[in-house]
Design an enzyme around this catalytic site. Sequence first.
Site, PDB file in Angstrom:
ATOM      1  N   ASP A  33      68.684 -36.393  10.397  1.00 36.33           N
ATOM      2  CA  ASP A  33      69.085 -35.052  10.840  1.00 36.33           C
ATOM      3  C   ASP A  33      70.598 -34.928  10.638  1.00 36.33           C
ATOM      4  OD1 ASP A  33      69.458 -32.612  12.114  1.00 36.33           O
ATOM      5  OD2 ASP A  33      68.138 -33.106  13.794  1.00 36.33           O
TER       6      ASP A  33
ATOM      7  N   ARG B  19      72.309 -32.133  11.201  1.00 34.25           N
ATOM      8  CA  ARG B  19      72.832 -30.962  11.917  1.00 34.25           C
ATOM      9  C   ARG B  19      73.860 -31.330  12.979  1.00 34.25           C
ATOM     10  NH1 ARG B  19      67.332 -28.398  13.949  1.00 34.25           N
ATOM     11  NH2 ARG B  19      66.832 -30.614  14.010  1.00 34.25           N
TER      12      ARG B  19
END
Length: 217
Positions: free
Chosen positions: A128, A130
């Site tokens: 991930d 983000r």
Amino acid sequence: MSTIQLVTEANLPTEFGLFRIVGFEFPDTKKEHIALVMGDVAQSEEPILARIHSECLTGDALHSLKCDCGFQLAAALKQISEVGKGVLIYHREEGRGIGIINKIRAYSLQDQGMDTIEANLALGFAADERNFNVCADIFNLLGVKKVRLLTNNPQKIETMKQAGINVVERIPLNVGENRYNTEYLDTKAKKMGHFIIHNGHKHLMDCPYCQEEVPKK
Ligand SMILES: Nc1nc2c(ncn2[C@@H]2O[C@H](COP(=O)(O)OP(=O)(O)OP(=O)(O)O)[C@@H](O)[C@H]2O)c(=O)[nH]1
């Protein structure tokens, strides 16, 4: 790096009701994010119903069944409109931050048998990529300090808390499971710690889109 700024806003009538669409931008990088806001949310004593929704072009706009994103987007906007007040941050981090073309590359690896995490790693990305800190800055710019967050992702709650946004409640968002995304949801629950009620191949009753049988591949 500069901090994100609120740059413009306008009315946005949607099938779920009338929202304000608010545009945010980093002055230096010109990286953009959006929020849909319903009702008067600034400086509220009551916690605001809120969703941080990361961009998923395939799910949100192209009706993909490979993930639950489009169903979650619709369910969140519907819940906000039922309450008559709330915020949906449309966090422009396509493909958990790897972008649409790399997400297609990851889908291609998933076609060959990898799961969603293995595919990201094989492409040289983290599971991930983000960063949710910008969402806390957006809540602050909107005057929202206390939220009831619609999410299954513990990382979103953790980052908001660390950034000073008071998450008083997590509201689960278990919608849109179908035979094409069962494994994806399972992987997120097992490898990323998402709070997902795993229903096997059964369609969830509260999903208006999943009542009908999805055609076999
Ligand atoms: N790299 C990659 N990204 C994906 C895949 N499927 C969906 N996504 C992206 O995953 C993100 C999902 O965003 P969200 O629904 O906001 O986040 P979440 O982490 O699932 O958390 P909650 O929905 O709040 O529980 C979006 O950026 C999608 O584009 C995939 O197979 N690979």
